[in-house]
Design an enzyme around this catalytic site. Structure first.
Site, PDB file in Angstrom:
ATOM      1  N   ASP A  94      42.243  37.830  39.009  1.00 59.09           N
ATOM      2  CA  ASP A  94      41.400  38.303  40.116  1.00 59.09           C
ATOM      3  C   ASP A  94      40.033  38.729  39.559  1.00 59.09           C
ATOM      4  O   ASP A  94      39.965  39.506  38.603  1.00 59.09           O
ATOM      5  CB  ASP A  94      42.121  39.512  40.754  1.00 59.09           C
ATOM      6  CG  ASP A  94      41.523  39.951  42.060  1.00 59.09           C
ATOM      7  OD1 ASP A  94      40.884  39.129  42.737  1.00 59.09           O
ATOM      8  OD2 ASP A  94      41.719  41.134  42.427  1.00 59.09           O
ATOM      9  N   GLU A 146      33.430  32.241  44.167  1.00 55.37           N
ATOM     10  CA  GLU A 146      32.955  33.089  45.276  1.00 55.37           C
ATOM     11  C   GLU A 146      31.475  32.885  45.548  1.00 55.37           C
ATOM     12  O   GLU A 146      30.662  32.800  44.638  1.00 55.37           O
ATOM     13  CB  GLU A 146      33.237  34.572  44.973  1.00 55.37           C
ATOM     14  CG  GLU A 146      32.759  35.489  46.097  1.00 55.37           C
ATOM     15  CD  GLU A 146      33.384  36.892  46.058  1.00 55.37           C
ATOM     16  OE1 GLU A 146      34.459  37.051  45.447  1.00 55.37           O
ATOM     17  OE2 GLU A 146      32.794  37.804  46.646  1.00 55.37           O
ATOM     18  N   HIS A 190      35.916  45.816  49.350  1.00 63.12           N
ATOM     19  CA  HIS A 190      37.004  46.384  48.559  1.00 63.12           C
ATOM     20  C   HIS A 190      37.190  47.882  48.809  1.00 63.12           C
ATOM     21  O   HIS A 190      36.245  48.573  49.165  1.00 63.12           O
ATOM     22  CB  HIS A 190      36.734  46.149  47.063  1.00 63.12           C
ATOM     23  CG  HIS A 190      36.767  44.703  46.694  1.00 63.12           C
ATOM     24  ND1 HIS A 190      35.640  43.965  46.431  1.00 63.12           N
ATOM     25  CD2 HIS A 190      37.813  43.845  46.578  1.00 63.12           C
ATOM     26  CE1 HIS A 190      35.992  42.721  46.149  1.00 63.12           C
ATOM     27  NE2 HIS A 190      37.298  42.614  46.231  1.00 63.12           N
ATOM     28  N   HIS A 233      38.720  38.328  50.355  1.00 65.37           N
ATOM     29  CA  HIS A 233      38.960  39.518  49.529  1.00 65.37           C
ATOM     30  C   HIS A 233      38.853  40.747  50.420  1.00 65.37           C
ATOM     31  O   HIS A 233      38.502  40.655  51.598  1.00 65.37           O
ATOM     32  CB  HIS A 233      37.906  39.589  48.406  1.00 65.37           C
ATOM     33  CG  HIS A 233      38.209  38.672  47.285  1.00 65.37           C
ATOM     34  ND1 HIS A 233      38.585  39.113  46.047  1.00 65.37           N
ATOM     35  CD2 HIS A 233      38.232  37.315  47.234  1.00 65.37           C
ATOM     36  CE1 HIS A 233      38.822  38.075  45.271  1.00 65.37           C
ATOM     37  NE2 HIS A 233      38.613  36.963  45.969  1.00 65.37           N
TER      38      HIS A 233
END
Ligand code: G3H
Ligand code: 13P
Ligand code: ZN
Length: 331
Positions: A94, A146, A190, A233
């Protein structure tokens, strides 16, 4: 050099193809501890779901890279022991932040890696992403890249503001990098504080209601890259009951807020075929441990409080698989 195939792991290629076609998403759960690994495997086996077990750079620093790799190998054997003869488990890096880190993971048996160059200038992101893809594909390892920047307050993956992925860039990016899946930015971020109270409205009970994800951006991207695997994400929903339990037993998480699950359900039906969840596992674990220790102040054997923590995480993983992502019964 260890091939993930020898460890019984699989890459994401077939998994994603089926998920995009079938209108569901594969859960990508982060793990740092044995209890998280056990809970993920138990949940995946009980729901007959494929699963991505992901390891961040922070997880490698915390638990040791070799130990985590052996834990993933152990996860395959554990799934078989639990009655699943052919588990589909991906071991994924990740937020890999360099070619060297991605290479190290590929060489030690990861079946999938993410190279995250989202904070770099566009051409630089393409250059290193391409380098990772070229190396990974030699070993049939799949690569997530990404484009677009997620806002967030987490240590390894911090950024002050989000920049949605620009749909006009995705064809060029996917073609020139050769990546197998694309992580995009459409308003997720996040951690357990995805929105400030100022960005939210309040409902009748005074609870914060976050702004919706940018589905228009997602749909534009889908039109540009039909059927191409898309990754989200920062997709924890920050369950209020866990936050309330933490706060009740001495914690302090005021106004923690995540992505509503109905929006993730909606996204799972599109080309979004991988949804990353880490914070919800942290919350489930912490809530159970705080509650247990508050109610049993004389206990000090970690097995006593880690057992309910593991149970609580398992319950959360099963809920995500069955009620949010829809990946149950897809083995
Ligand atoms: O996307 C980030 C994951 O939640 C991993 O977080 O870098 O603190 O392990 P971490
Ligand atoms: P959350 O912090 O929302 O769980 O996101 C996890 C993630 O994106 C891991 O890469
Ligand atoms: Zn992430």
């Amino acid at each position: 050099m260890v091939s993930y195939k020898e460890l019984g792991l699989v890459n994401t290629r077939e998994m994603f193809k089926k998920a995009v076609k079938g209108g569901y998403a594969i859960p990508a759960f982060n793990f740092n501890t044995m209890e998280q690994m056990q809970a993920i495997v138990q949940a995946a086996v009980e729901t007959k779901s494929p699963v991505i077990m992901q390891v961040s750079k922070g997880a490698r620093n915390y638990a040791n890279a070799t130990i985590l790799r052996y834990m993933a190998q152990g996860a395959v054997e554990y799934a078989k022991e639990l009655g699943c003869p052919n588990p589909q488990i991906v071991l994924h890096l990740d937020h890999g932040d360099s070619f060297e880190l991605c290479k190290d993971c590929i060489d030690m048996g990861f079946s999938s890696v993410m190279y995250d160059g989202s904070s770099l200038p566009y051409e630089e992101n393409i250059k290193i992403s391409r380098q990772v893809v070229e190396y990974a594909h030699k070993y049939d390892v799949t690569v997530e890249c990404e484009l677009g920047v997620l806002a967030g307050v987490e240590d390894e993956v911090a950024s002050a503001v989000s920049h949605y992925t620009k749909p006009e860039e995705v064809i060029d990016f996917a073609t020139r990098t050769g990546c197998d899946s694309l992580a995009i930015s459409i308003g997720t971020s996040h951690g357990a504080y995805k929105f400030t109270p100022a960005q939210c409205t309040r409902n009748a009970e005074g609870k914060l209601v976050p702004p919706p994800l940018a589905f228009n951006v997602l749909h534009e991207i889908e039109k540009k890259l039909p059927g191409f695997p898309i990754v989200l994400h920062g997709s924890s929903s920050v369950p209020q009951e866990e936050v309330d339990t933490i706060n009740k037993y001495g914690g302090k998480l005021p106004d923690a807020i995540g992505i509503p699950e109905d929006q993730l359900r909606e996204a799972s039906k599109s080309a979004v075929c991988k949804i990353n969840i880490d914070s919800d596992s942290r919350l489930a674990m912490t809530a159970a441990i705080r509650k247990y220790l508050a109610e049993n102040p004389s206990h000090f054997d970690p097995r006593q409080y880690l057992k309910p923590a593991r149970e609580n995480m398992k319950k959360m993983y099963i809920h995500k698989i069955v009620n949010v992502l829809g990946s149950n019964d897809k083995l």
